[in-house]
Design a protein around this motif. Structure first.
Motif, short mmCIF file in Angstrom:
data_model
loop_
_atom_site.label_atom_id
_atom_site.label_comp_id
_atom_site.label_asym_id
_atom_site.label_seq_id
_atom_site.Cartn_x
_atom_site.Cartn_y
_atom_site.Cartn_z
N GLU A 28 0.69 -1.21 -0.15
CA GLU A 28 0.12 0.04 -0.05
C GLU A 28 0.94 1.22 0.02
OE1 GLU A 28 -3.57 0.13 0.00
OE2 GLU A 28 -3.09 -2.02 -0.44
N ASN A 29 2.23 0.94 0.34
CA ASN A 29 3.17 2.08 0.42
C ASN A 29 3.24 2.82 -1.04
OD1 ASN A 29 3.17 1.81 3.08
ND2 ASN A 29 5.03 0.39 2.83
N PRO A 30 3.48 4.30 -0.78
CA PRO A 30 3.67 4.75 -2.23
C PRO A 30 5.06 4.42 -2.92
CG PRO A 30 3.82 6.38 -0.53
CD PRO A 30 3.37 5.18 0.11
#
Ligand code: HEC
Ligand code: HEC
Length: 328
Positions: A28-30
């Motif tokens: 989910e992290n950019p």
């Protein structure tokens, strides 16, 4: 016996292979970015509100009196196929070079041939028998010969009656190339034999091919007729009205269309363009389906193709179905 050293190395290799293969996981992290460049900036989406302008719209209208680059279409002849009086032009606004005609052939074979046929005879693959599409007219009839080039162009650009427009797929120049090629097709079907002798073709062979094709065609028609359910019924007629695309032109409920409504037709009086009239009996319905050009109903154009390729029982079934639509 494998040496212990080799064992360790292969174990190491296996472990690292397993670790390195763990790449299918999502996160989910950019993503890590070293430079943002201009990836993120303030902007308005299409149709969004914008209080900055008086009318509150973010999207702006073009400045009055301006035309976007490439959108200047003041040349009516080129873009619409008409002259200043709104009449169709009969000249193709391009040089008729060999390349231009071949470009037209190329585009025709892609976009038109499956319906209008390779030679323009209206017998493209989707028109033959089982597909049941609204039949495309042949280009080898007086109406088509008399059609000015601009009208042919307009048929591609704007569509014509039940045929849709091909403007989004075919560029302006290609539309004209197709028109030129249709003209070439029309000419190709009307060359006298003496003139053919001037060309490098084997006339006898062509005639043989033609006869063979006709024989195949007849055999196919006979096979279809033999396979067809030879019972005449209203149900079959109702099915055929749908399958054969009659409703593209004829309504069954009295509303207007390209052709007259079939509701209330049976038993009514029909007037023709030549001023004569008749009562629409079974014979008339039959004639209208097999030879629609024989008598043209007043107020309509001669655009219906013949359905003589249907079997006898199919035509009779259509007649029976149309009879059920008669006024009580
Ligand atoms: C999907 C089938 C289909 C394709 C593809 C198609 N047409 Fe048609 N075309 C028709 C049908 C059906 C009609 C008759 C429409 C009617 O009368 O309601 C027609 C009518 C026409 C007419 C009017 C003919 C007359 O005598 O009234 C012209 C001209 C024409 N088409 C040109 C073209 C050209 C050029 C192309 C290729 C760019 C093309 N068509 C592609 C089905 C097709
Ligand atoms: C491309 C449009 C078109 C299609 C498709 C079409 N017709 Fe027609 N039809 C017409 C037009 C236009 C007329 C009137 C001109 C004429 O008499 O030819 C007509 C006339 C008729 C008439 C005579 C009606 C009258 O009031 O004189 C009958 C019956 C008829 N069609 C039946 C059919 C049947 C059945 C089918 C399908 C198998 C069919 N048509 C498909 C356009 C079409």
């Amino acid at each position: 016996m494998i040496k212990p050293g080799l064992k360790y190395i292969s174990a190491l290799f296996l472990i690292s292979a397993v670790l390195m293969s763990c790449r299918g996981q999502t996160t989910e992290n950019p993503p890590i970015r070293h430079h943002f460049n201009m990836n993120f900036q303030e902007r308005f989406n299409a149709q969004q509100e914008n209080p900055f302008f008086e009318d509150g719209m973010a999207m702006r209208m073009p400045v009055e009196g301006t035309v976007a680059r490439g959108n200047l279409r003041h040349d009516l002849a080129l873009f619409e196929g008409i002259d200043d009086d709104g009449e169709y032009i009969d000249e193709i606004p391009f040089d008729l070079t060999r390349d231009f005609l071949y470009r037209g052939k190329d585009r025709y074979d892609i976009f038109c041939q499956m319906c209008h046929g390779g030679t323009g005879d209206g017998r493209g693959i989707i028109m033959t028998g089982e597909y049941g599409y609204v039949p495309a007219p042949t280009f080898h009839r007086t109406e088509s010969y008399d059609m000015p080039a601009g009208e042919l162009y307009s048929a591609i650009a704007n569509g014509i009656r039940t045929m849709p427009s091909y403007a989004t797929q075919i560029s302006v120049e290609d539309r004209w190339a197709i028109v030129a090629y249709i003209r070439a097709l029309q000419r190709s079907q009307n060359i006298p034999e003496e003139e053919m002798e001037r060309y490098d073709v084997d006339l006898a062979e062509l005639q043989q091919l033609f006869r063979e094709e006709q024989e195949r065609e007849e055999a196919r028609a006979a096979a279809i007729a033999a396979a067809a359910d030879d019972e005449v019924s209203v149900e079959l007629g109702e099915r055929l009205i749908v399958q054969q695309g009659c409703q593209a032109c004829h309504s069954l409920d009295g509303s207007p269309g390209v052709g007259p409504t079939l509701a209330g037709l049976y038993g009514s009086e029909v007037t023709f363009v030549d001023g004569t009239s008749t009562i629409a009996d079974e014979d008339y319905l039959y004639e209208s389906i097999v030879d629609p050009g024989a008598r043209i109903t007043e107020g309509y154009d001669n655009v219906m193709a013949s359905y003589a390729h249907l079997s006898e029982s199919e035509i009779q079934s259509l007649v029976e179905f149309i009879k059920t639509l008669a006024d009580e």
